[in-house]
Scaffold this motif. Structure first.
Motif, short mmCIF file in Angstrom:
data_model
loop_
_atom_site.label_atom_id
_atom_site.label_comp_id
_atom_site.label_asym_id
_atom_site.label_seq_id
_atom_site.Cartn_x
_atom_site.Cartn_y
_atom_site.Cartn_z
N ALA A 18 0.82 -1.21 0.00
CA ALA A 18 0.00 0.00 0.00
C ALA A 18 0.86 1.26 0.00
O ALA A 18 0.40 2.32 -0.42
CB ALA A 18 -0.94 0.00 1.21
N LEU A 19 2.09 1.14 0.49
CA LEU A 19 2.96 2.32 0.59
C LEU A 19 3.81 2.52 -0.67
O LEU A 19 4.54 3.50 -0.78
CB LEU A 19 3.91 2.18 1.79
N LYS A 23 6.08 3.06 -7.22
CA LYS A 23 7.46 2.58 -7.12
C LYS A 23 7.52 1.05 -7.16
O LYS A 23 6.59 0.38 -6.71
CB LYS A 23 8.06 3.02 -5.77
N PRO A 24 8.61 0.49 -7.64
CA PRO A 24 8.75 -0.97 -7.62
C PRO A 24 9.16 -1.47 -6.24
O PRO A 24 9.01 -2.66 -5.92
CB PRO A 24 9.86 -1.24 -8.65
N GLY A 56 6.06 -6.15 2.88
CA GLY A 56 6.27 -6.74 1.56
C GLY A 56 6.84 -5.80 0.51
O GLY A 56 7.36 -6.25 -0.50
N ASN A 57 6.75 -4.51 0.73
CA ASN A 57 7.34 -3.54 -0.20
C ASN A 57 8.86 -3.49 -0.07
O ASN A 57 9.53 -2.90 -0.92
CB ASN A 57 6.78 -2.13 0.06
N ILE A 58 9.36 -4.11 0.99
CA ILE A 58 10.81 -4.10 1.23
C ILE A 58 11.37 -5.53 1.23
O ILE A 58 12.32 -5.83 0.51
CB ILE A 58 11.14 -3.41 2.58
#
Ligand code: UDP
Length: 239
Positions: A18-19, A23-24, A56-58
């Motif tokens: 969500a954040l 961006k990938p 999960g974005n990282i």
């Protein structure tokens, strides 16, 4: 004063995804700030809000395990990713003048408070924006399970699962135009149909704790507050 609302004690699960914005990888500053605004609006109603941030974005532990690496080490890295997201989100909430508290299940005392149910409950009941980082502090689960656990511990009356779509569909609406949205599902139906709501462990915990899961689109401005007030578009999993 609490306005007339459908939910008074919310627990919002925000995936790291969500954040991302466009961006990938990582954290989009403007998107994070806008999401903080959605939380601010709900807190403004006098509704209690706890937040569980994913990572999960990282990083996700499964990505290391998939390459034959150590799953436990990977999950530890994933838990640290959730702490980074929670710090970023707390900054945005604090920047809006909100009183915030950041608790981590993984002790990082120089950065934030170590989670204890009692301290977190007091902050939540006082109407502070309470962030829960580090999942449950153990590997082999995800932040979905952490969110269900914190919801139960806070006595939440709704577990809000923020997604990119406005509920649960019969099929992926982006791939199948004939997919239809459920307004309401029982836990038995959601689990039995294999619908991707949250992890099975999270759903079982929410079901056993009598907490409905509300799946909604966090990127739809005003959706969170509309649903809290009793309107909006979402799928409610309960019963
Ligand atoms: N994780 C973990 N224990 C927990 C919560 C998270 O080991 O209690 C790890 C796990 O590797 C997970 C990662 O942290 O994949 C990031 O969390 P999650 O996948 O739930 O993030 P989201 O998909 O919600 O962004």
């Amino acid at each position: 004063m609490t306005a007339t609302v459908r939910y008074r004690r919310a627990l919002l699960k925000l995936s790291g995804e969500a954040l991302l914005g466009d961006k990938p990888f990582g954290i989009d500053d403007a998107v994070t700030d806008r999401l903080a605004g959605e939380v601010e609006a709900v807190l403004g109603l006098g509704v209690k809000v706890g937040l569980v941030l994913g990572g999960g974005n990282i990083f996700r532990g499964m990505s290391i395990a998939a390459e034959g690496g150590n799953r436990v080490a990977g999950d530890q890295m994933g838990m640290l990713a959730t702490v980074m997201n929670a710090i970023a989100f707390e900054q945005k909430l604090a920047g809006r003048g909100l009183k915030t508290r950041l608790f981590s299940a993984v002790p990082i005392p120089t950065f934030c408070e170590t989670f204890t149910q009692r301290a977190a409950q007091a902050a939540y009941d006082a109407g502070e924006a309470v962030l829960f980082a580090g999942g449950i502090g153990s590997p082999f689960v995800t932040t979905d399970t952490g969110a269900a656990m914190r919801a139960a511990e806070m006595g939440a009356d709704g577990l809000f699962k923020a997604t990119m779509v406005d509920g649960i569909y019969t099929a992926d609406p982006k791939r199948d135009p004939s997919a239809t949205r459920y307004d309401h599902l029982t836990f038995g139906e959601a689990i039995g149909k294999g619908l991707k709501v949250m992890d099975i462990a999270a759903m079982a915990l929410a079901r056993d704790s009598g907490i409905p899961i509300i799946v909604f689109n966090i990127h739809q401005p005003g959706a969170f507050i509309d649903i809290v007030k009793g309107g909006g578009r979402a799928t409610v999993v309960a019963g």
